[in-house]
Design a protein around this motif. Structure first.
Motif, PDB file in Angstrom:
ATOM      1  N   HIS A  57      94.758  42.355 -29.173  1.00  0.00           N
ATOM      2  CA  HIS A  57      94.976  41.111 -28.427  1.00  0.00           C
ATOM      3  C   HIS A  57      94.999  39.910 -29.379  1.00  0.00           C
ATOM      4  O   HIS A  57      95.873  39.048 -29.296  1.00  0.00           O
ATOM      5  N   PHE A  58      94.029  39.862 -30.275  1.00  0.00           N
ATOM      6  CA  PHE A  58      93.895  38.699 -31.148  1.00  0.00           C
ATOM      7  C   PHE A  58      95.053  38.604 -32.130  1.00  0.00           C
ATOM      8  O   PHE A  58      95.602  37.517 -32.365  1.00  0.00           O
ATOM      9  N   VAL A  59      95.442  39.730 -32.688  1.00  0.00           N
ATOM     10  CA  VAL A  59      96.551  39.751 -33.639  1.00  0.00           C
ATOM     11  C   VAL A  59      97.824  39.220 -32.983  1.00  0.00           C
ATOM     12  O   VAL A  59      98.572  38.440 -33.570  1.00  0.00           O
ATOM     13  N   TRP A  60      98.064  39.644 -31.758  1.00  0.00           N
ATOM     14  CA  TRP A  60      99.272  39.241 -31.021  1.00  0.00           C
ATOM     15  C   TRP A  60      99.317  37.734 -30.762  1.00  0.00           C
ATOM     16  O   TRP A  60     100.367  37.105 -30.915  1.00  0.00           O
ATOM     17  N   ALA A  61      98.186  37.133 -30.412  1.00  0.00           N
ATOM     18  CA  ALA A  61      98.202  35.772 -29.875  1.00  0.00           C
ATOM     19  C   ALA A  61      97.717  34.691 -30.837  1.00  0.00           C
ATOM     20  O   ALA A  61      97.631  33.525 -30.427  1.00  0.00           O
ATOM     21  N   ASN A  62      97.418  35.017 -32.092  1.00  0.00           N
ATOM     22  CA  ASN A  62      96.741  34.006 -32.905  1.00  0.00           C
ATOM     23  C   ASN A  62      97.266  33.813 -34.316  1.00  0.00           C
ATOM     24  O   ASN A  62      96.575  33.225 -35.149  1.00  0.00           O
ATOM     25  N   ARG A  63      98.472  34.225 -34.591  1.00  0.00           N
ATOM     26  CA  ARG A  63      99.015  33.953 -35.924  1.00  0.00           C
ATOM     27  C   ARG A  63      99.349  32.462 -36.048  1.00  0.00           C
ATOM     28  O   ARG A  63      99.419  31.713 -35.069  1.00  0.00           O
ATOM     29  N   SER A  64      99.518  32.043 -37.301  1.00  0.00           N
ATOM     30  CA  SER A  64     100.005  30.690 -37.632  1.00  0.00           C
ATOM     31  C   SER A  64      99.062  29.571 -37.194  1.00  0.00           C
ATOM     32  O   SER A  64      99.486  28.437 -36.986  1.00  0.00           O
ATOM     33  N   LYS A  65      97.772  29.881 -37.056  1.00  0.00           N
ATOM     34  CA  LYS A  65      96.797  28.866 -36.637  1.00  0.00           C
ATOM     35  C   LYS A  65      95.761  28.631 -37.728  1.00  0.00           C
ATOM     36  O   LYS A  65      95.548  29.466 -38.599  1.00  0.00           O
ATOM     37  N   GLU A  66      95.091  27.488 -37.644  1.00  0.00           N
ATOM     38  CA  GLU A  66      93.920  27.203 -38.468  1.00  0.00           C
ATOM     39  C   GLU A  66      92.686  27.341 -37.581  1.00  0.00           C
ATOM     40  O   GLU A  66      92.704  26.925 -36.425  1.00  0.00           O
ATOM     41  N   SER A  67      91.638  27.919 -38.121  1.00  0.00           N
ATOM     42  CA  SER A  67      90.408  28.109 -37.346  1.00  0.00           C
ATOM     43  C   SER A  67      89.291  27.240 -37.905  1.00  0.00           C
ATOM     44  O   SER A  67      88.978  27.302 -39.097  1.00  0.00           O
ATOM     45  N   ILE A  68      88.699  26.444 -37.023  1.00  0.00           N
ATOM     46  CA  ILE A  68      87.504  25.676 -37.383  1.00  0.00           C
ATOM     47  C   ILE A  68      86.364  26.154 -36.492  1.00  0.00           C
ATOM     48  O   ILE A  68      86.526  26.312 -35.283  1.00  0.00           O
ATOM     49  N   ALA A  69      85.212  26.429 -37.094  1.00  0.00           N
ATOM     50  CA  ALA A  69      84.046  26.898 -36.352  1.00  0.00           C
ATOM     51  C   ALA A  69      83.144  25.708 -36.035  1.00  0.00           C
ATOM     52  O   ALA A  69      82.697  25.004 -36.950  1.00  0.00           O
ATOM     53  N   LEU A  70      82.891  25.483 -34.749  1.00  0.00           N
ATOM     54  CA  LEU A  70      82.031  24.381 -34.316  1.00  0.00           C
ATOM     55  C   LEU A  70      81.143  24.856 -33.172  1.00  0.00           C
ATOM     56  O   LEU A  70      81.641  25.403 -32.184  1.00  0.00           O
ATOM     57  N   ASP A  71      79.852  24.635 -33.308  1.00  0.00           N
ATOM     58  CA  ASP A  71      78.930  24.884 -32.208  1.00  0.00           C
ATOM     59  C   ASP A  71      78.806  23.585 -31.421  1.00  0.00           C
ATOM     60  O   ASP A  71      78.069  22.663 -31.812  1.00  0.00           O
ATOM     61  N   LEU A  72      79.500  23.510 -30.305  1.00  0.00           N
ATOM     62  CA  LEU A  72      79.618  22.249 -29.566  1.00  0.00           C
ATOM     63  C   LEU A  72      78.376  21.911 -28.746  1.00  0.00           C
ATOM     64  O   LEU A  72      78.373  20.904 -28.023  1.00  0.00           O
ATOM     65  N   LYS A  73      77.316  22.694 -28.902  1.00  0.00           N
ATOM     66  CA  LYS A  73      76.033  22.283 -28.312  1.00  0.00           C
ATOM     67  C   LYS A  73      75.413  21.156 -29.130  1.00  0.00           C
ATOM     68  O   LYS A  73      74.536  20.441 -28.664  1.00  0.00           O
ATOM     69  N   HIS A  74      75.873  20.999 -30.381  1.00  0.00           N
ATOM     70  CA  HIS A  74      75.353  19.964 -31.277  1.00  0.00           C
ATOM     71  C   HIS A  74      76.187  18.686 -31.160  1.00  0.00           C
ATOM     72  O   HIS A  74      77.414  18.734 -31.134  1.00  0.00           O
TER      73      HIS A  74
END
Length: 394
Positions: A57-74
Motif C-alpha cells: 500500500h505504502f509503496v503504491w501511494a507515497n513516491r515522490s514525497k518528502e517526509s517530516i516527522a512531527l509529534d503534534l502533541k507538542h
C-alpha cells in the motif's frame, strides 16, 4: 516545466485516500511534504512487508514525497506545521473527524490566516450529519454505499478486491485540488474542500443507483456477469478456463451467433431476439453457448471472438498483469528508488507529449525532517524531543 512545479502541498495523511491523492499531485510536479508520526509514521507502512520488506500500500501511494516527522502533541511541533502552512498552497488531511480542529488547524482558522490556502479534508461521512463520527474503513463504506449489495454471487455478497472507497475519495480530492488551483489562478483566493468517502463512492454507484431509484427492482448480484445485459461475463471453454465476453447490441448478437456459435438460428429464437429476453432466459442461453465453447480451447474461442469483433478478455492473474503485453509494448513500467532499493512502478495513466510524470523516491519516516526544519528557519538539534524516534517511544 511541470504543471504543478512551484506548488507546495502539506499533507497530514495516513492510509490510502489522502496519500493516493497527494501522490498524483506529486506526479505532476508538486512538492508534497508528508507529515508523519515520529517512529512508525503513517500506519500504512505496516500493512504488510511484501515489497522487499515495505508495505505494498505504502509503496503504491507515497513516491515522490518528502517526509517530516512531527509529534503534534507538542506545541513546538505545531509551530513547525504552522510555518509550513504559511508557505503552502494546499493543505490536505484525513485524520479522524475533528482531530485537526483540536490541534488548532481548523479550516475556519486557516482560511482567516491564509486566504490563499486550499484546504481539503477527507473523511468517511463528512463534517456534519448523524454519521460524522462513525468509523469509516473501506469495507464499511462499500457496505453503506450499496456496492457490496450488487457485488458477488447471488448467495454471497462480496466487497471489491481493491480499496475502492479510498480510491474514489482520493480521485475526487486530486481533481478537487486541481480545480481549486485553477480557480485560485483567476481569483487569488483559496478554498475549503471537503471529500466524503461515502459521497465519492455513491457517485460511482451510477447505473445501479438510478436503476433502483426508478425501477421496480434492484439489480441482483450476478458474480462476474452483468445484471441487465446478456450474454456478458464468463463462459467456460473446453480447457476449463473461462472466456469473458460482452454483447452490447443486436448487430453484435447476430454476428456472434453466426460467426462464433455457428448457429445463426439462435439469433432469431424468440427467447433471445432482444436483450431483455436474453436476460430473462439467460440460463437456457448459457447452456447453448457453453455447449459450443466446450468443443474448443479458450484461446481458440478468443480468436473467434476477435475475428467477429466481439469484446472479450482473458481472466488474468495479477502476476500476468505485471507482464501484460500491452503494458510492455507501451513502456508503462518505470522504476522508483526506495529505502529498500529500486522498485517497479507504473507510470501514471494520463500520458502527454508535453509532460513526463515525476517518479522520485519513496521516503523513510522523517527522512527530510532536518532539511525541512532548516529550510523553514528551525534548528533541528533543538527539536529532537518531538521529531525523533526516541520521542515517539517516550
Amino acid at each position: 516545466m511541470l504543471p504543478l512545479e512551484g506548488i507546495t502541498v502539506v499533507s497530514l495523511e495516513q492510509a490510502v485516500a489522502a496519500p493516493f491523492a497527494t501522490r498524483q499531485l506529486a506526479d505532476l510536479g508538486a512538492r508534497v511534504i508528508k507529515v508523519e508520526r515520529p517512529g512508525p509514521g503513517d500506519f500504512a507502512r505496516g500493512y504488510d512487508q511484501t515489497v522487499k520488506g515495505m508495505s505494498s500500500h505504502f509503496v503504491w501511494a507515497n513516491r515522490s514525497k518528502e517526509s517530516i516527522a512531527l509529534d503534534l502533541k507538542h506545541e513546538e511541533a505545531k509551530k513547525v506545521l504552522e510555518e509550513l502552512l504559511s508557505k503552502a498552497d494546499v493543505f490536505i488531511h484525513n485524520l479522524a473527524p475533528g482531530a485537526v480542529d483540536r490541534l488548532g488547524f481548523s479550516a475556519a482558522e486557516l482560511k482567516e490566516k491564509y486566504p490563499q490556502l486550499i484546504i481539503c479534508s477527507i473523511s468517511g461521512y463528512g463534517t456534519f450529519g448523524p454519521y460524522t463520527n462513525k468509523k469509516a474503513y473501506d469495507l464499511l463504506i462499500q457496505c453503506e454505499a450499496g456496492l457490496v449489495s450488487v457485488t458477488g454471487t447471488e448467495e454471497t455478497p462480496s466487497k471489491a478486491g481493491i480499496s475502492i472507497a479510498d480510491i474514489a475519495a482520493g480521485m475526487y480530492t486530486y481533481t478537487g485540488v486541481l480545480t481549486a488551483l485553477i480557480a485560485r489562478s483567476k481569483t487569488g483566493k483559496g478554498a475549503v474542500i471537503e471529500v466524503s468517502m461515502l459521497e465519492a463512492l455513491a457517485e460511482w454507484m451510477g447505473f445501479p443507483l438510478y436503476y433502483s431509484a426508478y425501477g421496480e427492482q434492484e439489480p441482483k448480484r450476478t458474480g462476474a456477469s452483468h445484471a441487465t445485459i446478456y450474454p456478458y461475463g464468463p463462459f467456460k471453454a473446453g480447457d476449463g478456463k473461462f472466456v469473458f465476453m460482452g454483447i452490447q447490441n443486436e448487430r453484435e448478437w447476430v454476428r456472434f451467433c453466426k460467426e462464433v456459435l455457428k448457429k445463426q438460428e439462435v439469433a432469431a429464437d424468440g427467447r433471445f431476439d432482444n436483450n431483455s429476453k436474453r436476460v430473462v432466459n439467460k440460463e437456457a442461453l448459457k447452456e447453448i453457448i457453453e455447449d459450443v465453447f466446450q468443443q474448443s480451447e479458450s484461446l481458440q474461442i478468443i480468436e473467434l471472438l476477435e475475428s467477429a469483433k466481439i469484446a472479450n478478455a482473458r481472466l488474468n492473474t495479477l502476476k500476468e498483469l505485471v507482464d501484460h503485453p500491452q503494458l510492455e509494448a507501451r513502456n508503462r513500467w518505470s522504476e522508483v528508488d526506495s529505502p529498500v532499493g529500486p522498485l517497479k512502478a507504473l507510470i501514471p495513466p494520463v500520458t502527454s507529449d508535453e509532460i513526463s510524470s515525476v517518479m522520485k523516491p519513496i521516503p523513510e519516516v522523517g527522512q527530510h525532517t532536518a532539511a525541512i526544519l532548516k529550510e523553514f528557519g528551525f534548528d533541528p538539534d533543538k527539536m529532537q524531543s518531538f521529531t525523533s524516534i526516541d520521542a515517539a517511544e517516550n
